[in-house]
Design a protein around this motif. Structure first.
Motif, PDB file in Angstrom:
ATOM      1  N   SER A   1       0.851  -1.184   0.000  1.00  0.00           N
ATOM      2  CA  SER A   1       0.000   0.000   0.000  1.00  0.00           C
ATOM      3  C   SER A   1       0.888   1.236   0.000  1.00  0.00           C
ATOM      4  O   SER A   1       2.081   1.164   0.314  1.00  0.00           O
ATOM      5  N   SER A   2       0.324   2.376  -0.329  1.00  0.00           N
ATOM      6  CA  SER A   2       1.120   3.608  -0.331  1.00  0.00           C
ATOM      7  C   SER A   2       1.615   3.937   1.077  1.00  0.00           C
ATOM      8  O   SER A   2       2.736   4.429   1.247  1.00  0.00           O
ATOM      9  N   GLN A   3       0.819   3.631   2.089  1.00  0.00           N
ATOM     10  CA  GLN A   3       1.238   3.899   3.465  1.00  0.00           C
ATOM     11  C   GLN A   3       2.388   2.964   3.865  1.00  0.00           C
ATOM     12  O   GLN A   3       3.342   3.403   4.518  1.00  0.00           O
ATOM     13  N   GLN A   4       2.319   1.709   3.457  1.00  0.00           N
ATOM     14  CA  GLN A   4       3.422   0.786   3.735  1.00  0.00           C
ATOM     15  C   GLN A   4       4.697   1.244   3.028  1.00  0.00           C
ATOM     16  O   GLN A   4       5.768   1.246   3.618  1.00  0.00           O
ATOM     17  N   THR A   5       4.565   1.609   1.763  1.00  0.00           N
ATOM     18  CA  THR A   5       5.714   2.058   0.980  1.00  0.00           C
ATOM     19  C   THR A   5       6.361   3.274   1.623  1.00  0.00           C
ATOM     20  O   THR A   5       7.588   3.338   1.778  1.00  0.00           O
ATOM     21  N   GLU A   6       5.552   4.244   2.010  1.00  0.00           N
ATOM     22  CA  GLU A   6       6.056   5.462   2.664  1.00  0.00           C
ATOM     23  C   GLU A   6       6.758   5.114   3.977  1.00  0.00           C
ATOM     24  O   GLU A   6       7.833   5.643   4.280  1.00  0.00           O
ATOM     25  N   THR A   7       6.182   4.220   4.754  1.00  0.00           N
ATOM     26  CA  THR A   7       6.754   3.830   6.043  1.00  0.00           C
ATOM     27  C   THR A   7       8.101   3.144   5.858  1.00  0.00           C
ATOM     28  O   THR A   7       9.072   3.452   6.563  1.00  0.00           O
ATOM     29  N   ILE A   8       8.181   2.221   4.911  1.00  0.00           N
ATOM     30  CA  ILE A   8       9.443   1.517   4.646  1.00  0.00           C
ATOM     31  C   ILE A   8      10.494   2.498   4.142  1.00  0.00           C
ATOM     32  O   ILE A   8      11.648   2.472   4.582  1.00  0.00           O
ATOM     33  N   TYR A   9      10.097   3.379   3.250  1.00  0.00           N
ATOM     34  CA  TYR A   9      11.023   4.387   2.721  1.00  0.00           C
ATOM     35  C   TYR A   9      11.575   5.262   3.850  1.00  0.00           C
ATOM     36  O   TYR A   9      12.785   5.501   3.946  1.00  0.00           O
ATOM     37  N   ARG A  10      10.697   5.758   4.716  1.00  0.00           N
ATOM     38  CA  ARG A  10      11.128   6.645   5.808  1.00  0.00           C
ATOM     39  C   ARG A  10      12.032   5.908   6.798  1.00  0.00           C
ATOM     40  O   ARG A  10      12.980   6.487   7.331  1.00  0.00           O
ATOM     41  N   LEU A  11      11.728   4.638   7.062  1.00  0.00           N
ATOM     42  CA  LEU A  11      12.573   3.849   7.949  1.00  0.00           C
ATOM     43  C   LEU A  11      13.983   3.752   7.357  1.00  0.00           C
ATOM     44  O   LEU A  11      14.973   3.999   8.051  1.00  0.00           O
ATOM     45  N   CYS A  12      14.079   3.407   6.078  1.00  0.00           N
ATOM     46  CA  CYS A  12      15.383   3.287   5.419  1.00  0.00           C
ATOM     47  C   CYS A  12      16.112   4.624   5.390  1.00  0.00           C
ATOM     48  O   CYS A  12      17.321   4.689   5.641  1.00  0.00           O
ATOM     49  N   GLN A  13      15.387   5.690   5.107  1.00  0.00           N
ATOM     50  CA  GLN A  13      15.972   7.029   5.072  1.00  0.00           C
ATOM     51  C   GLN A  13      16.551   7.400   6.442  1.00  0.00           C
ATOM     52  O   GLN A  13      17.682   7.890   6.540  1.00  0.00           O
TER      53      GLN A  13
END
Length: 110
Positions: free
Chosen positions: A16-28
């Motif tokens: 989902s877009s929320q999952q994608t955003e969360t994973i991206y922010r965690l990696c960032q």
């Protein structure tokens, strides 16, 4: 100058877009902290796709810490993961490296 290695395991599926955003922010945040606080030379970002959940690992080889202080960045990761009904942990042996491990249910709502 930091080497970032990214790997995926399992059959990759659309998040989902929320999952994608969360994973991206965690990696960032993991990369930022590895550079800023850990002085790391390497960071490994690992995504494991399971039928029921996605696991994310961020493992660096920085200086580590004995006490983990959750300021804005780590607290933000916790809040984002919690909104997806997931779990996150932070660890370091105090001498070298820092690890973030998150598990996010596959069926989180967008």
């Amino acid at each position: 100058n930091i080497l970032v290695e990214i790997s995926t395991h399992g059959t990759v599926y659309e998040c989902s877009s929320q999952q994608t955003e969360t994973i991206y922010r965690l990696c960032q945040e993991a990369v930022t902290n590895a550079i800023r606080h850990g002085g790391a030379e390497n960071i490994y970002l690992i995504l494991r796709f399971y039928p029921q959940n996605i696991e994310v690992f961020a493992i660096d080889n920085g200086c580590g810490c004995f006490e983990i202080k959750k300021s804005y960045g780590l607290s933000g990761i916790e809040a984002r993961i919690a909104r997806l009904s997931g779990n996150v942990s932070f660890s370091s042996d105090g001498e070298s490296g820092f690890t973030i491990h998150a598990s996010i249910p596959k069926q989180a709502h967008d």
